[in-house]
Structures are given as C-alpha cells and as structure tokens.
Motif scaffolding. Structure first.
Motif, PDB file in Angstrom:
ATOM      1  N   MET A   1       0.849  -1.193   0.000  1.00 35.75           N
ATOM      2  CA  MET A   1       0.000   0.000   0.000  1.00 35.75           C
ATOM      3  C   MET A   1       0.887   1.246   0.000  1.00 35.75           C
ATOM      4  SD  MET A   1      -2.836   1.290   2.778  1.00 35.75           S
ATOM      5  CE  MET A   1      -3.836  -0.174   2.571  1.00 35.75           C
ATOM      6  N   GLY A   2       0.674   2.111  -0.981  1.00 33.26           N
ATOM      7  CA  GLY A   2       1.467   3.317  -1.082  1.00 33.26           C
ATOM      8  C   GLY A   2       1.040   4.374  -0.078  1.00 33.26           C
ATOM      9  N   LEU A   3       1.849   5.408   0.001  1.00 40.50           N
ATOM     10  CA  LEU A   3       1.559   6.499   0.936  1.00 40.50           C
ATOM     11  C   LEU A   3       0.286   7.235   0.554  1.00 40.50           C
ATOM     12  CD1 LEU A   3       2.731   7.848   3.443  1.00 40.50           C
ATOM     13  CD2 LEU A   3       3.947   9.424   1.943  1.00 40.50           C
ATOM     14  N   GLN A   4       0.057   7.366  -0.747  1.00 40.41           N
ATOM     15  CA  GLN A   4      -1.152   8.060  -1.196  1.00 40.41           C
ATOM     16  C   GLN A   4      -2.403   7.287  -0.805  1.00 40.41           C
ATOM     17  OE1 GLN A   4      -1.162   8.967  -5.337  1.00 40.41           O
ATOM     18  NE2 GLN A   4      -3.300   9.620  -5.366  1.00 40.41           N
ATOM     19  N   ALA A   5      -2.373   5.972  -0.992  1.00 38.93           N
ATOM     20  CA  ALA A   5      -3.533   5.148  -0.621  1.00 38.93           C
ATOM     21  C   ALA A   5      -3.760   5.159   0.886  1.00 38.93           C
ATOM     22  CB  ALA A   5      -3.333   3.719  -1.126  1.00 38.93           C
ATOM     23  N   LEU A   6      -2.672   5.187   1.667  1.00 42.93           N
ATOM     24  CA  LEU A   6      -2.805   5.208   3.121  1.00 42.93           C
ATOM     25  C   LEU A   6      -3.503   6.484   3.590  1.00 42.93           C
ATOM     26  CD1 LEU A   6      -2.146   3.968   5.889  1.00 42.93           C
ATOM     27  CD2 LEU A   6       0.048   5.169   5.806  1.00 42.93           C
ATOM     28  N   PHE A   7      -3.077   7.631   3.059  1.00 38.94           N
ATOM     29  CA  PHE A   7      -3.723   8.896   3.428  1.00 38.94           C
ATOM     30  C   PHE A   7      -5.172   8.930   2.937  1.00 38.94           C
ATOM     31  CE2 PHE A   7       0.570  10.476   4.194  1.00 38.94           C
ATOM     32  CZ  PHE A   7       0.359  11.259   5.315  1.00 38.94           C
ATOM     33  N   PHE A   8      -5.422   8.371   1.757  1.00 33.55           N
ATOM     34  CA  PHE A   8      -6.784   8.374   1.232  1.00 33.55           C
ATOM     35  C   PHE A   8      -7.719   7.580   2.145  1.00 33.55           C
ATOM     36  CE2 PHE A   8     -10.056   6.090  -1.163  1.00 33.55           C
ATOM     37  CZ  PHE A   8     -10.794   7.164  -1.637  1.00 33.55           C
ATOM     38  N   TYR A   9      -7.319   6.387   2.546  1.00 36.92           N
ATOM     39  CA  TYR A   9      -8.167   5.573   3.412  1.00 36.92           C
ATOM     40  C   TYR A   9      -8.338   6.216   4.784  1.00 36.92           C
ATOM     41  CZ  TYR A   9      -8.125   1.776   0.029  1.00 36.92           C
ATOM     42  OH  TYR A   9      -8.303   1.010  -1.091  1.00 36.92           O
ATOM     43  N   LEU A  10      -7.294   6.899   5.279  1.00 37.45           N
ATOM     44  CA  LEU A  10      -7.399   7.572   6.575  1.00 37.45           C
ATOM     45  C   LEU A  10      -8.427   8.696   6.518  1.00 37.45           C
ATOM     46  CD1 LEU A  10      -6.401   8.207   9.467  1.00 37.45           C
ATOM     47  CD2 LEU A  10      -4.634   9.641   8.422  1.00 37.45           C
ATOM     48  N   PHE A  11      -8.274   9.604   5.542  1.00 36.74           N
ATOM     49  CA  PHE A  11      -9.204  10.732   5.443  1.00 36.74           C
ATOM     50  C   PHE A  11     -10.607  10.257   5.089  1.00 36.74           C
ATOM     51  CE2 PHE A  11      -5.292  13.356   4.371  1.00 36.74           C
ATOM     52  CZ  PHE A  11      -5.236  13.929   5.632  1.00 36.74           C
ATOM     53  N   ALA A  12     -10.710   9.275   4.200  1.00 31.81           N
ATOM     54  CA  ALA A  12     -12.036   8.808   3.770  1.00 31.81           C
ATOM     55  C   ALA A  12     -12.779   8.126   4.913  1.00 31.81           C
ATOM     56  CB  ALA A  12     -11.895   7.861   2.587  1.00 31.81           C
ATOM     57  N   PHE A  13     -12.067   7.309   5.701  1.00 39.82           N
ATOM     58  CA  PHE A  13     -12.730   6.610   6.810  1.00 39.82           C
ATOM     59  C   PHE A  13     -13.235   7.594   7.853  1.00 39.82           C
ATOM     60  CE2 PHE A  13     -12.436   4.744  11.073  1.00 39.82           C
ATOM     61  CZ  PHE A  13     -13.371   3.715  10.951  1.00 39.82           C
ATOM     62  N   VAL A  14     -12.391   8.569   8.229  1.00 42.31           N
ATOM     63  CA  VAL A  14     -12.810   9.547   9.238  1.00 42.31           C
ATOM     64  C   VAL A  14     -13.938  10.426   8.697  1.00 42.31           C
ATOM     65  CG1 VAL A  14     -12.046  11.447  10.700  1.00 42.31           C
ATOM     66  CG2 VAL A  14     -10.520   9.525  10.280  1.00 42.31           C
ATOM     67  N   ALA A  15     -13.894  10.785   7.404  1.00 43.97           N
ATOM     68  CA  ALA A  15     -14.943  11.621   6.825  1.00 43.97           C
ATOM     69  C   ALA A  15     -16.286  10.893   6.804  1.00 43.97           C
ATOM     70  CB  ALA A  15     -14.548  12.048   5.410  1.00 43.97           C
ATOM     71  N   VAL A  16     -16.282   9.616   6.404  1.00 48.08           N
ATOM     72  CA  VAL A  16     -17.535   8.852   6.351  1.00 48.08           C
ATOM     73  C   VAL A  16     -18.075   8.614   7.759  1.00 48.08           C
ATOM     74  CG1 VAL A  16     -18.549   6.645   5.712  1.00 48.08           C
ATOM     75  CG2 VAL A  16     -16.989   7.781   4.145  1.00 48.08           C
ATOM     76  N   ALA A  17     -17.186   8.282   8.698  1.00 48.25           N
ATOM     77  CA  ALA A  17     -17.631   8.031  10.068  1.00 48.25           C
ATOM     78  C   ALA A  17     -18.200   9.286  10.712  1.00 48.25           C
ATOM     79  CB  ALA A  17     -16.460   7.486  10.899  1.00 48.25           C
ATOM     80  N   SER A  18     -17.534  10.413  10.527  1.00 53.53           N
ATOM     81  CA  SER A  18     -18.036  11.657  11.115  1.00 53.53           C
ATOM     82  C   SER A  18     -19.319  12.130  10.426  1.00 53.53           C
ATOM     83  CB  SER A  18     -16.967  12.744  11.037  1.00 53.53           C
ATOM     84  OG  SER A  18     -16.533  12.929   9.700  1.00 53.53           O
ATOM     85  N   ALA A  19     -19.442  11.879   9.105  1.00 51.02           N
ATOM     86  CA  ALA A  19     -20.682  12.230   8.415  1.00 51.02           C
ATOM     87  C   ALA A  19     -21.851  11.392   8.935  1.00 51.02           C
ATOM     88  CB  ALA A  19     -20.514  12.032   6.904  1.00 51.02           C
ATOM     89  N   PHE A  20     -21.578  10.127   9.250  1.00 52.73           N
ATOM     90  CA  PHE A  20     -22.634   9.293   9.836  1.00 52.73           C
ATOM     91  C   PHE A  20     -23.023   9.794  11.223  1.00 52.73           C
ATOM     92  CE2 PHE A  20     -23.842   5.647  12.492  1.00 52.73           C
ATOM     93  CZ  PHE A  20     -24.961   5.203  11.803  1.00 52.73           C
ATOM     94  N   MET A  21     -22.040  10.263  11.983  1.00 52.69           N
ATOM     95  CA  MET A  21     -22.339  10.754  13.322  1.00 52.69           C
ATOM     96  C   MET A  21     -23.097  12.080  13.288  1.00 52.69           C
ATOM     97  SD  MET A  21     -21.457   8.525  15.439  1.00 52.69           S
ATOM     98  CE  MET A  21     -21.778   9.530  16.876  1.00 52.69           C
ATOM     99  N   VAL A  22     -22.994  12.822  12.181  1.00 49.76           N
ATOM    100  CA  VAL A  22     -23.756  14.074  12.063  1.00 49.76           C
ATOM    101  C   VAL A  22     -25.251  13.801  12.144  1.00 49.76           C
ATOM    102  CG1 VAL A  22     -24.335  15.977  10.520  1.00 49.76           C
ATOM    103  CG2 VAL A  22     -21.963  15.313  10.811  1.00 49.76           C
ATOM    104  N   ILE A  23     -25.701  12.750  11.481  1.00 47.49           N
ATOM    105  CA  ILE A  23     -27.126  12.424  11.484  1.00 47.49           C
ATOM    106  C   ILE A  23     -27.502  11.495  12.637  1.00 47.49           C
ATOM    107  CG2 ILE A  23     -27.317  12.762   8.995  1.00 47.49           C
ATOM    108  CD1 ILE A  23     -27.179   9.753   8.656  1.00 47.49           C
TER     109      ILE A  23
END
Length: 204
Positions: A1-23
């Motif tokens: 797993m490259g550095l770009q993919a690692l950052f993508f999964y980190l930001f994407a996971f936190v963004a989706v989880a926090s968006a779910f917590m908004v509702i």
C-alpha cells in the motif's frame, strides 16, 4: 500500500464516520462538531488530488459558514443558555475526541512536510500544468481575468443573502425607543411644530 492510498483511506474513513455521526447524534452541538470534522477530512481528500485551493476554500468558507449557521440556529431556536452552560461538561468527551483526531492529522501532515519536503509531491496526484504554475495561480488567472465580473456578481449575491438572513433573524423590542431616520428626514414644518393660542393665565 502506497503512501497516497494510506492517506486516502485515513481521510475517507474519518470523513464517512463523522458524516454518519452528524445524522446519528441527538445533540445539535455534537452534530456541528462532527460536521466540521467531516469538512476537514474532505479538504484532506482534495489535497490528495492536488486541488489545494478548493481544500483551503472548504476550510475557510464552509467551516466558517457552519459556525455562522449554528449561530443563527441558536438565535432562532431560543435555546436556554443557562441549561446549556450547566451541561457543558457533557460535551467535553466528544470535543476532546474530535480535537485529538484533528491534532493527530495536523501532526501527520505538518510533521511529514517538515521531515520530507518532497512528500507532498509523492502523496498528491500530479497537476496537469507546468511545474512553474500551481493550481491556485491557474484558478486565480481564470477568476480575475475571464470571469472577473461574474466573480463580483457572486459576491454581491452572497452579500444580499447575508443581509437577508440578518433581517429575518432580527427581533425589534417594543419597550425600547429607537430612531426612525426616514421618518425624521421626511418631517415638514407642519409636523415638526404646532402653533397654539393660549388664553391669559394658561400655560402651553
């Protein structure tokens, strides 16, 4: 797993989880905090694609707009601030959690750029433009040359919307004396003074 993919999964996971917590969150304060966290991680995803201007606009405009929107919601809902201050300690765990996540992401980004200045080029996708022309400079050329008038019109529309929101949420108190400038300017000698003929021994 490259550095770009690692950052993508980190930001994407936190963004989706926090968006779910908004509702999911029942408290509006918690929802706003999670929404701000969603915007921060979405800006991180924009940075990965090389759109640093859009990422900064997302932070400056949308995070600031959320704070202003929350202020208007508080004004319109007439929330009991005494009760809110009494239960302020209940918001501490959620605020600390979100603050730690934001601090960790900032440490990763700033620390990575300090130890390896070329890490941004290896993480973000290449910009389809000459190396001497950044994404922000290219957008600035387009906005302030070809679309300068449309940019100014958009600013005026936003100004009118802001004034309209203030007027809609402004409440005038009836027990406070206020000046009416238009009424004062429109006064005539007939309405500004009255001529009386008092009788002897009577006052005005």
């Amino acid at each position: 797993m490259g550095l770009q993919a690692l950052f993508f999964y980190l930001f994407a996971f936190v963004a989706v989880a926090s968006a779910f917590m908004v509702i999911w969150a029942k408290n509006p304060v918690h929802s706003v905090l999670f929404l701000i966290l969603t915007f921060v991680n979405a800006s991180g995803l924009f940075l990965l694609t090389g759109a640093e201007f859009v990422a900064m606009i997302l932070l400056v405009v949308y995070v600031g707009a959320v704070a202003v929107l929350f202020l208007f919601v508080v004004m319109m809902l007439d929330i009991d601030f005494t009760k809110l201050r009494a239960t302020a300690l209940e918001y501490t765990p959620v605020g600390v959690l979100i603050g730690l996540i934001l601090a960790a992401e900032l440490v990763i980004v700033i620390g990575g750029s300090m130890f390896s200045p070329s890490v941004a080029k290896s993480v973000s996708m290449p910009i389809p433009a000459p190396e001497t022309r950044t994404n922000t400079a290219a957008l600035g050329d387009v906005l302030y040359t070809h679309y300068a008038y449309f940019f100014q019109i958009a600013g005026l529309v936003l100004l009118v919307a802001m004034i309209g929101a203030i007027v809609l949420t402004l409440k005038h108190r009836t027990d406070v004396k206020r000046q009416n400038i238009a009424k004062q300017v429109a006064r005539s000698p007939e309405t500004g003074m009255a001529i009386t003929n008092p009788k002897p021994g009577q006052g005005l």
